[in-house]
Structures are given as C-alpha cells and as structure tokens.
Design a protein around this motif. Structure first.
Motif, PDB file in Angstrom:
ATOM      1  N   SER A  16      -9.417 -39.983   9.656  1.00 56.04           N
ATOM      2  CA  SER A  16      -9.336 -41.215  10.428  1.00 56.04           C
ATOM      3  C   SER A  16      -8.240 -42.106   9.855  1.00 56.04           C
ATOM      4  O   SER A  16      -7.929 -42.020   8.669  1.00 56.04           O
ATOM      5  CB  SER A  16     -10.672 -41.959  10.368  1.00 56.04           C
ATOM      6  OG  SER A  16     -11.710 -41.160  10.857  1.00 56.04           O
ATOM      7  N   PHE A  47     -12.269 -46.951  10.955  1.00 54.97           N
ATOM      8  CA  PHE A  47     -12.422 -46.032  12.070  1.00 54.97           C
ATOM      9  C   PHE A  47     -13.524 -45.007  11.823  1.00 54.97           C
ATOM     10  O   PHE A  47     -13.778 -44.596  10.683  1.00 54.97           O
ATOM     11  CB  PHE A  47     -11.108 -45.270  12.299  1.00 54.97           C
ATOM     12  CG  PHE A  47     -10.043 -46.109  12.937  1.00 54.97           C
ATOM     13  CD1 PHE A  47      -9.238 -46.940  12.173  1.00 54.97           C
ATOM     14  CD2 PHE A  47      -9.845 -46.067  14.320  1.00 54.97           C
ATOM     15  CE1 PHE A  47      -8.254 -47.721  12.768  1.00 54.97           C
ATOM     16  CE2 PHE A  47      -8.870 -46.842  14.908  1.00 54.97           C
ATOM     17  CZ  PHE A  47      -8.075 -47.665  14.133  1.00 54.97           C
ATOM     18  N   GLY A  48     -14.123 -44.582  12.905  1.00 57.45           N
ATOM     19  CA  GLY A  48     -14.997 -43.435  12.870  1.00 57.45           C
ATOM     20  C   GLY A  48     -14.181 -42.153  12.806  1.00 57.45           C
ATOM     21  O   GLY A  48     -12.947 -42.173  12.807  1.00 57.45           O
ATOM     22  N   GLN A  49     -14.891 -41.031  12.766  1.00 54.01           N
ATOM     23  CA  GLN A  49     -14.222 -39.741  12.591  1.00 54.01           C
ATOM     24  C   GLN A  49     -13.644 -39.198  13.893  1.00 54.01           C
ATOM     25  O   GLN A  49     -12.916 -38.212  13.881  1.00 54.01           O
ATOM     26  CB  GLN A  49     -15.204 -38.731  11.982  1.00 54.01           C
ATOM     27  CG  GLN A  49     -16.217 -38.155  12.960  1.00 54.01           C
ATOM     28  CD  GLN A  49     -17.441 -39.046  13.160  1.00 54.01           C
ATOM     29  OE1 GLN A  49     -17.397 -40.267  13.008  1.00 54.01           O
ATOM     30  NE2 GLN A  49     -18.555 -38.421  13.520  1.00 54.01           N
ATOM     31  N   GLY A  50     -13.945 -39.851  14.996  1.00 53.18           N
ATOM     32  CA  GLY A  50     -13.407 -39.417  16.280  1.00 53.18           C
ATOM     33  C   GLY A  50     -14.326 -38.456  17.012  1.00 53.18           C
ATOM     34  O   GLY A  50     -15.074 -37.694  16.389  1.00 53.18           O
ATOM     35  N   TYR A  62      -1.327 -48.860   9.106  1.00 57.52           N
ATOM     36  CA  TYR A  62      -2.327 -47.842   8.805  1.00 57.52           C
ATOM     37  C   TYR A  62      -1.611 -46.525   8.520  1.00 57.52           C
ATOM     38  O   TYR A  62      -0.537 -46.244   9.054  1.00 57.52           O
ATOM     39  CB  TYR A  62      -3.273 -47.618  10.000  1.00 57.52           C
ATOM     40  CG  TYR A  62      -4.163 -48.793  10.296  1.00 57.52           C
ATOM     41  CD1 TYR A  62      -3.722 -49.844  11.086  1.00 57.52           C
ATOM     42  CD2 TYR A  62      -5.453 -48.862   9.788  1.00 57.52           C
ATOM     43  CE1 TYR A  62      -4.530 -50.929  11.360  1.00 57.52           C
ATOM     44  CE2 TYR A  62      -6.281 -49.942  10.066  1.00 57.52           C
ATOM     45  CZ  TYR A  62      -5.799 -50.968  10.846  1.00 57.52           C
ATOM     46  OH  TYR A  62      -6.603 -52.045  11.119  1.00 57.52           O
ATOM     47  N   LEU A 113     -11.678 -42.691  19.566  1.00 57.48           N
ATOM     48  CA  LEU A 113     -11.893 -43.274  18.238  1.00 57.48           C
ATOM     49  C   LEU A 113     -12.534 -44.648  18.380  1.00 57.48           C
ATOM     50  O   LEU A 113     -12.071 -45.488  19.148  1.00 57.48           O
ATOM     51  CB  LEU A 113     -10.571 -43.421  17.493  1.00 57.48           C
ATOM     52  CG  LEU A 113     -10.021 -42.141  16.892  1.00 57.48           C
ATOM     53  CD1 LEU A 113      -8.549 -42.256  16.632  1.00 57.48           C
ATOM     54  CD2 LEU A 113     -10.746 -41.813  15.596  1.00 57.48           C
ATOM     55  N   PHE A 139     -14.187 -51.684  18.649  1.00 54.49           N
ATOM     56  CA  PHE A 139     -13.136 -51.223  19.556  1.00 54.49           C
ATOM     57  C   PHE A 139     -13.367 -49.768  19.944  1.00 54.49           C
ATOM     58  O   PHE A 139     -13.868 -48.979  19.141  1.00 54.49           O
ATOM     59  CB  PHE A 139     -11.756 -51.284  18.868  1.00 54.49           C
ATOM     60  CG  PHE A 139     -11.405 -52.616  18.258  1.00 54.49           C
ATOM     61  CD1 PHE A 139     -11.822 -52.939  16.979  1.00 54.49           C
ATOM     62  CD2 PHE A 139     -10.634 -53.523  18.957  1.00 54.49           C
ATOM     63  CE1 PHE A 139     -11.489 -54.161  16.406  1.00 54.49           C
ATOM     64  CE2 PHE A 139     -10.290 -54.740  18.392  1.00 54.49           C
ATOM     65  CZ  PHE A 139     -10.714 -55.062  17.123  1.00 54.49           C
ATOM     66  N   ALA A 172      -9.125 -52.667  10.447  1.00 58.43           N
ATOM     67  CA  ALA A 172     -10.057 -51.870  11.235  1.00 58.43           C
ATOM     68  C   ALA A 172     -10.491 -50.650  10.432  1.00 58.43           C
ATOM     69  O   ALA A 172      -9.692 -50.038   9.726  1.00 58.43           O
ATOM     70  CB  ALA A 172      -9.399 -51.431  12.538  1.00 58.43           C
ATOM     71  N   TYR A 182     -10.813 -46.693  21.316  1.00 58.93           N
ATOM     72  CA  TYR A 182      -9.464 -46.242  21.614  1.00 58.93           C
ATOM     73  C   TYR A 182      -9.531 -44.790  22.054  1.00 58.93           C
ATOM     74  O   TYR A 182     -10.441 -44.051  21.682  1.00 58.93           O
ATOM     75  CB  TYR A 182      -8.578 -46.303  20.368  1.00 58.93           C
ATOM     76  CG  TYR A 182      -8.273 -47.690  19.860  1.00 58.93           C
ATOM     77  CD1 TYR A 182      -9.095 -48.293  18.904  1.00 58.93           C
ATOM     78  CD2 TYR A 182      -7.158 -48.396  20.314  1.00 58.93           C
ATOM     79  CE1 TYR A 182      -8.818 -49.569  18.430  1.00 58.93           C
ATOM     80  CE2 TYR A 182      -6.875 -49.668  19.837  1.00 58.93           C
ATOM     81  CZ  TYR A 182      -7.708 -50.243  18.896  1.00 58.93           C
ATOM     82  OH  TYR A 182      -7.424 -51.511  18.417  1.00 58.93           O
TER      83      TYR A 182
END
Lengths: 111, 111
Positions: A43, B102-105, A36, B90, B33, B100, B35
C-alpha cells in the motif's frame, strides 16, 4: 476535477545517481501537499506532508520542497539505491478535505 | 500502528450484482476515502467522508455510492456492477489534512 500532474511518468536511473521529480497542483485553496511512496504489491506509505510555502522536508536521502505560489513541489533522491524503486505519488489537499492524487512517477533504480 | 483493513483482497462478481466493499480503520480518523487505481490513471477519488453520515463525491462517483454509519467504517457500494468497474480499489483514512493510511486494496473483477 483538480489537475495534479507529475513528471516524468517514469524514470530509470543508475544506482548512485541523484534524481528528482515534479508535482504541479492548483495554487488556490491550498491546504497541504503530500508525498507517498508506493512499492509493488504494497500500500502507499506517507513520506512527507508540507503545508507552508517554502517548506522543505528531509528523510534520509529523500527530500522535498514546496512552492504554493506557483503550485509545484519537487522530490529529490540523493544517491539512488535499488530499494528506492517504487512509484512516488503526490497528493493535493484542498478545501473540504478532498485529497487528489497525481498519476505518479515510477522510478526504477538499476544496480 | 494505524490499521486500515479492507474486507477482501480479491473479489469476482457478475455483471449486475450489487457489490459491497468494506473498510475499517482503528485510529479514530475523521476522514475516509475510496479510490480506484487503473494503469496509467493513478489513484482516482470516488467518494470521501469527513464525518459520520457525511459523504462527498470525488472525481468519479458515477455508478458508486457509499455509507458511513460509524466513524470507523466506510463502505463502497456498486449498485449494479459493470465490467468497466473492474479495478483495484483502495480505502484510506486520515486526520484532517494529515497523512493518509491505506488498506491493502481489493482487486475486483466483474465478469
């Protein structure tokens, strides 16, 4: 806890240089190895997923190789550009769908 | 495009509060997930889920719980927030062994 290690932790290169980083992971219960790219304030975004020993993937100037028997993967960037500056993460996917990330290699490309 | 949405970008909570972090994905992914990201430690897996109502502990589950009542939604719960849970959280989703997304956090501060 699975040991997924990346080296170096950080790297500064001049624009135009080629560079590479290493990801080491357990050689047992292997399903997939992901790379990644994570830019600041964004992100993580997927670069590659590799599943077979000997896999090689390429996207533009970035490529990756996989050795599952010895448990390592290399990411190569040819002719680094300032826009390549980011943290590069590898992630090991083992049994039961668990995905473990390395701590990343932070690349800074100096114009 | 895959979209993973986290309910809050920034959150400030008091010690001892119960905190809910919500994550929704729109691509019918099996895996989800949670994290947390801390400087120098990379992304550490708290919990993951490979199906509705299924959950598995990650590497640092202590002090957290999760809920997955619907396939698209995965919630992280801090039962009694503590200052050492101040971090960037995240959420991610994926197909089985897939990349994966990911969202923006959510940057959580516990005071």
């Amino acid at each position: 806890i699975l040991n997924v290690e990346q080296s170096p932790q950080s790297l500064h290169v001049q624009e135009g240089d080629s560079t590479n980083f290493t990801c080491s992971f357990p050689s047992s219960n292997f399903y997939a190895l992901h790379w990644y790219r994570w830019e600041t304030a964004k992100s993580p975004e997927a670069l590659f997923v590799m599943t077979l020993n000997g896999d090689e993937k390429k996207k533009g100037r970035i490529s990756a190789t996989l050795n599952t028997k010895e448990g390592y993967s290399y990411l190569y960037i040819k002719g680094s550009q300032p826009e390549d500056s980011a943290t590069y993460l590898c992630a090991f996917s083992g049994g039961y769908q668990k995905v473990t990330f390395g701590t990343g290699t932070k690349l800074q490309v100096i114009p | 495009d895959v979209k993973v949405t986290q309910s809050s970008r920034y959150l400030v909570k008091r010690t001892g509060e119960k905190v809910f972090l919500e994550c929704v994905q729109d691509m019918d992914h099996e895996n989800m997930f949670w994290y947390r990201q801390d400087p120098g430690l990379g992304l550490r897996l708290i919990y993951f889920s490979y199906d509705v109502k299924m959950k598995e502990k990650g590497d640092i589950p202590e002090g957290y719980s999760v809920s997955r009542e619907k396939k698209e939604r995965f919630s992280l719960i801090l039962e009694s927030a503590s200052t050492n849970q101040t971090s960037m959280y995240l959420c991610a989703s994926s197909l089985i062994n897939g990349d994966a997304f990911f969202g923006q956090g959510t940057r959580l501060t516990v005071v």
